[in-house]
Design a protein around this motif. Structure first.
Motif, short mmCIF file in Angstrom:
data_model
loop_
_atom_site.label_atom_id
_atom_site.label_comp_id
_atom_site.label_asym_id
_atom_site.label_seq_id
_atom_site.Cartn_x
_atom_site.Cartn_y
_atom_site.Cartn_z
N PRO A 243 54.08 1.28 103.27
CA PRO A 243 55.35 1.03 103.96
C PRO A 243 55.09 0.57 105.39
CG PRO A 243 55.39 3.14 102.83
CD PRO A 243 53.97 2.66 102.79
N GLY A 244 55.95 -0.29 105.91
CA GLY A 244 55.81 -0.72 107.30
C GLY A 244 56.37 0.33 108.24
N PHE A 245 55.93 0.29 109.50
CA PHE A 245 56.39 1.25 110.49
C PHE A 245 56.78 0.53 111.77
CE2 PHE A 245 53.26 3.51 107.90
CZ PHE A 245 54.07 4.51 107.38
N SER A 246 57.79 1.06 112.45
CA SER A 246 58.22 0.46 113.71
C SER A 246 57.66 1.20 114.91
CB SER A 246 59.75 0.44 113.79
OG SER A 246 60.27 1.75 113.68
N SER A 247 57.06 2.38 114.69
CA SER A 247 56.47 3.13 115.81
C SER A 247 55.39 4.06 115.27
CB SER A 247 57.53 3.94 116.55
OG SER A 247 58.07 4.94 115.71
N LEU A 248 54.51 4.47 116.16
CA LEU A 248 53.45 5.42 115.84
C LEU A 248 53.34 6.42 116.98
CD1 LEU A 248 50.69 3.04 114.45
CD2 LEU A 248 51.82 4.86 113.18
N ASP A 249 53.19 7.68 116.64
CA ASP A 249 53.04 8.72 117.66
C ASP A 249 51.59 9.17 117.73
OD1 ASP A 249 55.83 8.72 118.07
OD2 ASP A 249 56.10 10.04 116.33
N PHE A 250 51.17 9.57 118.93
CA PHE A 250 49.80 10.01 119.13
C PHE A 250 49.72 11.54 119.03
CE2 PHE A 250 50.30 6.19 121.97
CZ PHE A 250 49.73 5.29 121.08
N THR A 251 50.09 12.06 117.88
CA THR A 251 50.23 13.51 117.74
C THR A 251 48.90 14.24 117.79
OG1 THR A 251 50.28 13.20 115.34
CG2 THR A 251 52.40 13.38 116.46
N GLU A 252 47.82 13.58 117.37
CA GLU A 252 46.52 14.26 117.29
C GLU A 252 45.60 13.94 118.47
OE1 GLU A 252 45.93 16.40 114.84
OE2 GLU A 252 47.89 15.99 113.97
N ILE A 253 45.97 12.98 119.31
CA ILE A 253 45.07 12.47 120.33
C ILE A 253 45.32 13.17 121.67
CG2 ILE A 253 44.29 10.40 121.57
CD1 ILE A 253 45.23 8.75 119.18
N GLU A 254 44.26 13.65 122.29
CA GLU A 254 44.35 14.27 123.61
C GLU A 254 44.08 13.22 124.69
OE1 GLU A 254 45.47 17.22 123.89
OE2 GLU A 254 45.36 17.72 121.75
N ALA A 255 44.52 13.53 125.91
CA ALA A 255 44.40 12.57 127.01
C ALA A 255 42.95 12.11 127.22
CB ALA A 255 44.95 13.20 128.30
N GLU A 256 42.02 13.06 127.13
CA GLU A 256 40.61 12.70 127.38
C GLU A 256 40.01 11.86 126.25
OE1 GLU A 256 40.75 17.07 125.97
OE2 GLU A 256 41.89 15.74 127.31
N ASP A 257 40.68 11.80 125.09
CA ASP A 257 40.17 11.00 123.98
C ASP A 257 40.66 9.56 124.02
OD1 ASP A 257 38.96 13.28 122.81
OD2 ASP A 257 40.85 13.85 121.85
N LEU A 258 41.76 9.31 124.72
CA LEU A 258 42.42 8.01 124.64
C LEU A 258 41.51 6.86 125.07
CD1 LEU A 258 45.02 6.46 124.03
CD2 LEU A 258 45.70 6.83 126.41
N GLY A 259 40.78 7.04 126.17
CA GLY A 259 39.93 5.96 126.67
C GLY A 259 38.89 5.50 125.68
N HIS A 260 38.46 6.41 124.78
CA HIS A 260 37.44 6.05 123.80
C HIS A 260 38.00 5.14 122.70
CE1 HIS A 260 34.67 8.84 125.65
NE2 HIS A 260 35.53 9.84 125.49
N THR A 261 39.32 5.04 122.61
CA THR A 261 39.92 4.17 121.60
C THR A 261 40.16 2.75 122.12
OG1 THR A 261 42.22 4.75 122.14
CG2 THR A 261 41.06 6.20 120.60
N PHE A 262 39.86 2.51 123.39
CA PHE A 262 39.92 1.18 123.99
C PHE A 262 38.47 0.76 124.27
CE2 PHE A 262 44.20 2.51 124.62
CZ PHE A 262 44.99 1.39 124.87
N PRO A 263 37.87 -0.14 123.48
CA PRO A 263 36.45 -0.46 123.64
C PRO A 263 36.07 -0.88 125.05
CG PRO A 263 37.30 -1.43 121.62
CD PRO A 263 38.48 -0.87 122.35
#
Length: 293
Positions: free
Chosen positions: A218-238
């Protein structure tokens, strides 16, 4: 006891493929008790009551999993976004990339409806795509109607389990039909009233395409970052992750800290300013997220 793979989940039933045969199974009550939900893509142990029905007894350890779409043990995510109708959304693409990177699933970016672009629109979209390529992403610009770029996907799907995910109305089902016309998956046009795609896929199912397994979701119009902590976010941007070691402070969130190598790279146009702004927006969302109890 027999081992198999869940290839479809629908109305409380799990359809398990084992030795070329499909067995309709229910999950044991212990899964509900332990708040574990079998997912499409799970490798499971099941007990068959006959040659068509059975019960799932055990879920084998997962390599990875996604919440939306709910699927496990994926080799790669084919992120499908349109270049127009609906307009290309770098913000939404970056949301998907964050979720996929966090789940340690290899992403491939596919931009559909290339045949509808004017020359000026194509230049604008290509400027974004070149940046994504520069930071290591594989990007394919394609059209299901003209079949531009479709053949580039064939070798990428062979022997792998892939999830097709993205915005509603961007042509996920149309693309799978172009890859394997025999499937004839249901598709629909953009809703003129809502200005976005109508959902044509109601459940997750693994389908054999080009020598691999593909999940139409199914398609989605939004995604929430329910499992991601602030210190993890930078690692998801190469590009941010690659600069983080040069920051003065360990654990730098690249927001207000002094001598931040990431902010310097943005100022020097080494990191796309719009991507950095998306990072800050996502960081704020994570910080303002209500705590889970």
């Amino acid at each position: 006891m027999t081992e198999g793979k869940i290839i479809k989940a629908l109305s409380g039933f799990y359809y398990v493929l084992s030795n070329g045969e499909m067995i309709q199974c229910r999950g044991r009550g212990v899964f509900r008790k332990n708040k574990v939900t079998p997912l499409v893509g799970d490798n499971v142990i099941f007990q068959a009551e006959n040659d068509k029905e059975g019960y799932i007894m055990e879920i084998k350890p997962r390599r990875n999993e996604l919440v939306r779409p709910p699927i496990a043990n994926i080799d790669q995510a084919i992120l499908i976004f349109s270049s127009t109708e609906p307009d290309f959304s770098p913000l939404l693409l970056d949301r998907f990339l964050v979720i996929v990177e966090y789940s340690e699933i290899h992403p491939i970016i596919c931009i559909t409806k290339a045949d509808l672009l004017t020359d000026n629109e194509r230049l604008k979209v290509n400027s974004y795509l070149e940046y994504y390529r520069s930071i290591g992403y594989e990007v394919i610009l394609l059209s299901s109607k003209s079949e531009e770029g479709v053949n580039e996907l064939y070798p990428l799907l062979n022997g792998r389990t892939s999830v097709f995910a993205g915005q509603s109305g961007v042509g996920k089902s149309s693309l799978i039909n172009a890859l394997n016309p025999e499937l004839q998956l249901k598709t629909d046009e953009i809703s003129s009233h809502l200005g976005r795609g109508k959902h044509t896929t109601r459940h997750v199912e693994l389908i054999e395409v080009c020598g691999g397994l593909v999940a139409d979701t199914p398609g989605f119009s939004s995604l929430d970052f329910t499992e991601i902590e602030a210190e993890d976010l930078g690692h998801t941007f190469p590009e941010i992750s690659g600069k983080s070691d040069e920051c003065k402070f360990r654990g730098c969130l690249h927001e207000n800290e002094p001598k931040c190598a990431v902010k310097t790279a943005v100022e020097n146009n080494e990191i796309l300013k719009e991507r950095y702004e998306h990072y800050l927006q996502f960081l704020l969302e994570i910080k303002e997220r209500k705590p889970r109890y």
